[in-house]
Design a protein around this motif. Structure first.
Motif, PDB file in Angstrom:
ATOM      1  N   ILE A 281       0.839  -1.197   0.000  1.00 22.41           N
ATOM      2  CA  ILE A 281       0.000   0.000   0.000  1.00 22.41           C
ATOM      3  C   ILE A 281       0.874   1.247   0.000  1.00 22.41           C
ATOM      4  CG2 ILE A 281      -1.735   1.306   1.298  1.00 22.41           C
ATOM      5  CD1 ILE A 281      -2.726  -1.388   2.416  1.00 22.41           C
ATOM      6  N   LEU A 282       1.945   1.218   0.798  1.00 23.27           N
ATOM      7  CA  LEU A 282       2.814   2.386   0.899  1.00 23.27           C
ATOM      8  C   LEU A 282       4.031   2.316  -0.024  1.00 23.27           C
ATOM      9  CD1 LEU A 282       2.725   3.205   4.693  1.00 23.27           C
ATOM     10  CD2 LEU A 282       1.895   4.590   2.807  1.00 23.27           C
ATOM     11  N   GLY A 283       4.063   1.297  -0.883  1.00 23.46           N
ATOM     12  CA  GLY A 283       5.203   1.183  -1.795  1.00 23.46           C
ATOM     13  C   GLY A 283       6.504   0.925  -1.068  1.00 23.46           C
ATOM     14  N   LEU A 284       6.452   0.129   0.002  1.00 20.33           N
ATOM     15  CA  LEU A 284       7.643  -0.110   0.816  1.00 20.33           C
ATOM     16  C   LEU A 284       8.185  -1.526   0.663  1.00 20.33           C
ATOM     17  CD1 LEU A 284       6.620   1.697   4.138  1.00 20.33           C
ATOM     18  CD2 LEU A 284       8.359   2.427   2.505  1.00 20.33           C
ATOM     19  N   LEU A 285       7.866  -2.168  -0.464  1.00 21.69           N
ATOM     20  CA  LEU A 285       8.278  -3.560  -0.627  1.00 21.69           C
ATOM     21  C   LEU A 285       9.779  -3.711  -0.801  1.00 21.69           C
ATOM     22  CD1 LEU A 285       5.510  -5.022  -2.928  1.00 21.69           C
ATOM     23  CD2 LEU A 285       6.050  -5.690  -0.586  1.00 21.69           C
ATOM     24  N   GLY A 286      10.440  -2.669  -1.282  1.00 26.03           N
ATOM     25  CA  GLY A 286      11.876  -2.790  -1.521  1.00 26.03           C
ATOM     26  C   GLY A 286      12.150  -3.410  -2.878  1.00 26.03           C
ATOM     27  N   ASP A 287      13.433  -3.642  -3.138  1.00 21.69           N
ATOM     28  CA  ASP A 287      13.823  -4.065  -4.481  1.00 21.69           C
ATOM     29  C   ASP A 287      13.437  -5.498  -4.799  1.00 21.69           C
ATOM     30  OD1 ASP A 287      14.886  -1.597  -4.876  1.00 21.69           O
ATOM     31  OD2 ASP A 287      16.901  -2.167  -4.205  1.00 21.69           O
ATOM     32  N   ALA A 288      13.390  -6.351  -3.760  1.00 27.12           N
ATOM     33  CA  ALA A 288      13.162  -7.774  -4.017  1.00 27.12           C
ATOM     34  C   ALA A 288      11.728  -8.052  -4.469  1.00 27.12           C
ATOM     35  CB  ALA A 288      13.472  -8.588  -2.765  1.00 27.12           C
ATOM     36  N   GLY A 289      10.781  -7.275  -3.961  1.00 25.68           N
ATOM     37  CA  GLY A 289       9.383  -7.573  -4.246  1.00 25.68           C
ATOM     38  C   GLY A 289       8.852  -6.780  -5.422  1.00 25.68           C
ATOM     39  N   SER A 290       7.984  -7.413  -6.204  1.00 27.54           N
ATOM     40  CA  SER A 290       7.377  -6.643  -7.291  1.00 27.54           C
ATOM     41  C   SER A 290       5.876  -6.882  -7.321  1.00 27.54           C
ATOM     42  CB  SER A 290       8.009  -7.026  -8.628  1.00 27.54           C
ATOM     43  OG  SER A 290       7.760  -8.379  -8.893  1.00 27.54           O
ATOM     44  N   VAL A 291       5.147  -5.804  -7.574  1.00 26.08           N
ATOM     45  CA  VAL A 291       3.702  -5.903  -7.715  1.00 26.08           C
ATOM     46  C   VAL A 291       3.423  -6.368  -9.135  1.00 26.08           C
ATOM     47  CG1 VAL A 291       1.547  -4.608  -7.729  1.00 26.08           C
ATOM     48  CG2 VAL A 291       3.305  -4.088  -6.028  1.00 26.08           C
ATOM     49  N   ASP A 292       2.821  -7.545  -9.250  1.00 23.90           N
ATOM     50  CA  ASP A 292       2.611  -8.123 -10.578  1.00 23.90           C
ATOM     51  C   ASP A 292       1.293  -7.687 -11.189  1.00 23.90           C
ATOM     52  OD1 ASP A 292       4.972  -9.484 -10.148  1.00 23.90           O
ATOM     53  OD2 ASP A 292       3.937 -11.187  -9.226  1.00 23.90           O
ATOM     54  N   GLY A 293       0.386  -7.214 -10.344  1.00 28.65           N
ATOM     55  CA  GLY A 293      -0.887  -6.788 -10.911  1.00 28.65           C
ATOM     56  C   GLY A 293      -1.779  -6.225  -9.838  1.00 28.65           C
ATOM     57  N   GLY A 294      -2.844  -5.578 -10.280  1.00 36.53           N
ATOM     58  CA  GLY A 294      -3.803  -5.043  -9.330  1.00 36.53           C
ATOM     59  C   GLY A 294      -3.756  -3.532  -9.262  1.00 36.53           C
ATOM     60  N   ARG A 295      -4.589  -3.011  -8.377  1.00 42.44           N
ATOM     61  CA  ARG A 295      -4.753  -1.575  -8.287  1.00 42.44           C
ATOM     62  C   ARG A 295      -5.009  -1.250  -6.825  1.00 42.44           C
ATOM     63  NH1 ARG A 295     -10.136   0.253 -10.839  1.00 42.44           N
ATOM     64  NH2 ARG A 295     -10.563  -0.451  -8.727  1.00 42.44           N
ATOM     65  N   ILE A 296      -4.411  -0.173  -6.339  1.00 36.49           N
ATOM     66  CA  ILE A 296      -4.664   0.252  -4.961  1.00 36.49           C
ATOM     67  C   ILE A 296      -5.153   1.694  -5.005  1.00 36.49           C
ATOM     68  CG2 ILE A 296      -3.698   0.591  -2.662  1.00 36.49           C
ATOM     69  CD1 ILE A 296      -1.591  -1.489  -3.277  1.00 36.49           C
ATOM     70  N   LEU A 297      -6.470   1.871  -4.902  1.00 34.43           N
ATOM     71  CA  LEU A 297      -7.012   3.227  -4.930  1.00 34.43           C
ATOM     72  C   LEU A 297      -7.121   3.753  -3.508  1.00 34.43           C
ATOM     73  CD1 LEU A 297      -9.965   3.046  -7.504  1.00 34.43           C
ATOM     74  CD2 LEU A 297      -7.626   3.870  -7.853  1.00 34.43           C
ATOM     75  N   PHE A 298      -6.553   4.944  -3.288  1.00 40.64           N
ATOM     76  CA  PHE A 298      -6.688   5.605  -1.999  1.00 40.64           C
ATOM     77  C   PHE A 298      -7.284   6.978  -2.270  1.00 40.64           C
ATOM     78  CE2 PHE A 298      -4.905   8.464   1.269  1.00 40.64           C
ATOM     79  CZ  PHE A 298      -5.478   7.880   2.393  1.00 40.64           C
ATOM     80  N   ASP A 299      -8.481   7.215  -1.743  1.00 40.20           N
ATOM     81  CA  ASP A 299      -9.159   8.481  -2.041  1.00 40.20           C
ATOM     82  C   ASP A 299      -9.267   8.692  -3.545  1.00 40.20           C
ATOM     83  OD1 ASP A 299     -10.288   9.887  -0.054  1.00 40.20           O
ATOM     84  OD2 ASP A 299      -8.548  11.142   0.395  1.00 40.20           O
ATOM     85  N   GLY A 300      -9.467   7.609  -4.268  1.00 42.33           N
ATOM     86  CA  GLY A 300      -9.643   7.710  -5.708  1.00 42.33           C
ATOM     87  C   GLY A 300      -8.358   7.777  -6.514  1.00 42.33           C
ATOM     88  N   GLU A 301      -7.189   7.748  -5.820  1.00 44.49           N
ATOM     89  CA  GLU A 301      -5.915   7.909  -6.513  1.00 44.49           C
ATOM     90  C   GLU A 301      -5.191   6.562  -6.521  1.00 44.49           C
ATOM     91  OE1 GLU A 301      -2.599  11.458  -6.062  1.00 44.49           O
ATOM     92  OE2 GLU A 301      -3.648  10.730  -4.312  1.00 44.49           O
ATOM     93  N   ASP A 302      -4.643   6.151  -7.658  1.00 41.41           N
ATOM     94  CA  ASP A 302      -3.982   4.846  -7.718  1.00 41.41           C
ATOM     95  C   ASP A 302      -2.558   4.945  -7.162  1.00 41.41           C
ATOM     96  OD1 ASP A 302      -3.052   2.344  -8.155  1.00 41.41           O
ATOM     97  OD2 ASP A 302      -3.504   2.289 -10.300  1.00 41.41           O
ATOM     98  N   LEU A 303      -2.370   4.382  -5.973  1.00 38.80           N
ATOM     99  CA  LEU A 303      -1.072   4.502  -5.303  1.00 38.80           C
ATOM    100  C   LEU A 303       0.037   3.812  -6.089  1.00 38.80           C
ATOM    101  CD1 LEU A 303      -1.998   3.893  -1.543  1.00 38.80           C
ATOM    102  CD2 LEU A 303      -1.799   6.055  -2.775  1.00 38.80           C
TER     103      LEU A 303
END
Ligand SMILES: Nc1ncnc2c1ncn2[C@@H]1O[C@H](COP(=O)(O)OP(=O)(O)O)[C@@H](O)[C@H]1O
Ligand code: SF4
Ligand SMILES: [Mg+2]
Lengths: 325, 316
Positions: A58-80
């Motif tokens: 949610i906060l983009g704190l996964l670091g270099d090892a992890g990657s988001v492969d898909g999906g969407r995280i809307l916060f207050d209508g904004e895609d994080l």
């Protein structure tokens, strides 16, 4: 009848993986969650089920090892997930704050507690340090640290685990975030302190009208504090429902297993609680079909084919299971 | 803190005594003694002269008597008289120490300005091309001996560009620029040779610190990467690096001996080298006394800066 307000946080179909020596670890697969303003959502599951990874994404704190492969995280209508580094940094600690599990190692040992609590205020409100410190003193008072005003200059090693977690809560509340993510905030604490900290967290988030995601591996904790519950297993959500519904009528065999292992009010002291037999699957070598199948007492033929989809069983109550009822 | 420093200083006394004893004995175990060397310069000398000179210099006494005389002198601030120059050792030390101190200080400055930024950069860009270049450079610096590098710098620029390092010493307070133009080359070389280990240590420690939970907390607060390094990581990472710098102090002094000789810097290193060749015992003992005190003093400074860097130590 009015339409339900749009969710504050709307995660849909989130998948996260880690590249490791052992292959690709699918830590989170197709997770969808909603949190409304002011609401408390509990995410429950055994260790390794992907709770922290979901939170960190949610906060983009996964670091270099992890990657988001898909999906969407809307916060207050904004895609994080679509924000650049600067934009997500502006949200961190300001509109979304996070509390971590380890109070002993999550505070910087060489910075004063005052500085660490004041830092996000200085950063996001662009006020002078002096003003940020004054606000930090108020916050430390709010989390009921005795003699708060005189403890701004103390270092983390001067505080006990419970007190440090209060400091973490003060830090999270600093900018009055819309959403607080607390990742197992009491797991590392004494049992006696756990309830105090949770009650404080709940009280202060309610006062600030913040939404709360409370991550825990202890379903027993959830009953008192959560409005809704999402149960995670092997990187997926297997059941989600309002807390009361989930307690009254759990619909997934895994949730039932977790429920059975909560010490009840009427449980005899010292009685051995049933635990779910077996281990969660290796996320680098997931079986086809339902990930819970190897441990499930209700397993059917169909369970070994494809993972069951999350489907509605009642109003606002979803589960991923092939079993009838 | 003051009581702590006093205790540390008191603990230095036995260490220094022991070190001085070792130096005293080992100097006299080196074959060839000072009288032989003196007589060799004067071919009309006889055996009688030998005994006279020995007596005059106090070298006819048993070794332990010589040692205790020396210690007794030191306690009264008298380090003896150079056997060759006939001037008090203390005067020689006072004249040469500031020069070596300047060289060491400049070298340390060079070492830190090279090692810290590159070490930090290397850690932030772990396993990128820049990181590999930095690490290879540090390995090279570790492998290349100082005297060889010094000689290279003396020889090649003069062959290629007809430029040679300035070899004329000017006291700093007479003409700072001229002084620096002479000192800067040995300071850079000495600094670079020190920077290798410090750089690797900085990189390792920063990598370790950047993995810590509190760094994640800082990022979760919205702290920028620059501030994560400067405010949250650096001080934690530097605590062990400071110790390392303290441990390198003797290295610095050893390096000074080499570079002072190559670049004709009239410091303590050069004084020591000549004194050893001439078996000028009081001078050698005097230099080692200063080196010993210096090393112990540096370690004291390290301890104190530890307290400044690490609040846990400060409050003990
Ligand atoms: N940095 C990482 N590198 C590799 N694998 C990771 C990393 N972080 C998490 N994982 C894997 O992701 C899975 C889910 O982890 P996590 O979300 O931390 O579980 P939990 O529900 O206990 O919080 C685990 O199997 C873990 O091994
Ligand atoms: S899908 Fe099958 S194996 Fe999975 S929980 Fe339901 S009954 Fe058990
Ligand atoms: Mg976790």
């Amino acid at each position: 009848m009015s339409l339900p307000a749009p969710a504050l946080l709307d995660i849909s179909d989130l998948s996260v993986s880690f590249r490791t020596d052992r292959g690709t670890v699918r830590a989170v697969q197709g997770v969808s969650l909603e949190v409304r303003a002011g609401e408390t959502l509990a995410i429950v599951g055994e260790s390794g089920s992907g709770k922290s990874v979901t939170a960190l994404s949610i906060l983009g704190l996964l670091g270099d090892a992890g990657s988001v492969d898909g999906g969407r995280i809307l916060f207050d209508g904004e895609d994080l997930l679509a924000l650049d580094d600067d934009a997500i940094r502006d949200i961190r600690g300001d509109r979304i704050a996070m509390i971590f599990q380890e109070p002993m190692s999550s505070l910087n040992p060489v910075l004063t507690v005052g500085k660490q609590v004041a830092e996000p205020i200085r950063l996001h409100r662009r006020v002078p340090w002096r003003e940020a410190y004054a606000r930090a003193a108020e916050l430390l008072e709010r989390v009921r640290i005795p003699d708060a005003a005189h403890r701004l200059g103390d270092y983390p090693h001067h505080f006990s685990g419970g007190m440090r977690q209060r400091v973490m809560i003060a830090m999270a509340l600093a900018c009055r975030p819309r959403l607080i993510i607390a990742d197992e905030p009491t797991t590392a604490l004494d049992v006696t302190v756990q309830a105090q900290i949770l009650a404080l967290l709940k009280e202060l988030t309610r006062e600030a009208d913040s939404a709360l995601i409370l991550i825990t591996h202890d379903l027993g904790v959830v009953a008192r504090y959560a409005d809704r519950v999402a149960v995670m297993y092997a990187g997926r959500i297997v059941e989600t429902a309002p807390a009361r519904t989930l307690y009254g009528a759990p619909a997934h065999p895994y949730t039932e297993g977790l429920m059975a292992s909560i010490p009840g009010v009427d449980g005899a002291i010292g009685a051995r609680l049933p635990t779910i037999e077996g281990q969660p699957p290796d996320l680098a070598r997931l079986p086809p079909g339902c990930p819970f199948a190897p441990r499930c007492q209700h397993v059917l033929d169909v369970c070994g084919t494809v993972p069951p989809p999350l489907e509605r069983v009642a109003e606002r109550h979803l589960r991923a299971c092939y079993r009838d009822g | 803190m003051q009581a702590y420093i006093a205790r540390r200083l008191a603990a230095l006394v036995p260490t220094l005594l022991f070190a001085s004893l070792i130096v005293f004995i080992s100097m006299r175990l080196i074959p060839g003694d000072v009288i032989d060397l003196m007589l060799a310069q004067n071919d009309i000398a006889t055996g009688q002269d030998r005994a006279k000179i020995e007596a005059a210099l106090g070298l006819d006494q048993p070794m332990y008597v010589q040692y205790f005389r020396w210690i007794w002198g030191v306690l009264q601030g008298d380090l003896g008289i150079s056997l060759w120059q006939n001037v008090p050792v203390a005067d020689q030390l006072l004249a040469t120490l500031p020069i070596t101190f300047e060289l060491g200080f400049l070298a340390l400055l060079v070492a830190l300005t090279v090692a810290l930024p590159i070490g930090i950069y290397s850690a932030m860009r772990q396993d990128t091309a820049g990181d590999y270049v930095a690490r290879s450079f540090s390995l090279l610096m570790l492998a290349v001996p100082g005297f060889w590098l010094g000689t290279l710098v003396m020889v090649f620029p003069s062959v290629w560009w007809r430029w040679a390092p300035d070899l004329e010493y000017t006291p700093f307070f007479e003409d700072p620029l001229k002084n620096l133009s002479h000192m800067i080359v040995p300071a850079i070389l000495l600094g670079l040779s020190m920077s290798a280990v410090t750089m690797r240590m900085t990189r390792t420690m920063m990598l370790e610190v950047l993995r810590q939970d509190y760094i994640r907390t800082a990022r979760a607060k919205g702290v920028s990467e620059r501030l994560v390094i400067v405010r949250h990581a650096l001080r934690n990472g530097l605590i062990p690096v400071v110790t390392l710098i303290g441990l390198q102090a003797p290295l610095l002094i050893g390096g000074a001996v080499i570079f002072e000789q190559i670049f004709v810097v009239p410091g303590m290193g050069l004084l020591l080298l000549e004194a050893v060749f001439q078996r000028d015992y009081p001078v050698v003992s005097g230099v080692f006394l200063v080196v010993g005190v210096g090393v112990l003093f540096i370690n004291l400074v390290v301890d104190v800066s530890y307290g400044w860097l690490d609040p846990k130590v400060r409050h003990q």
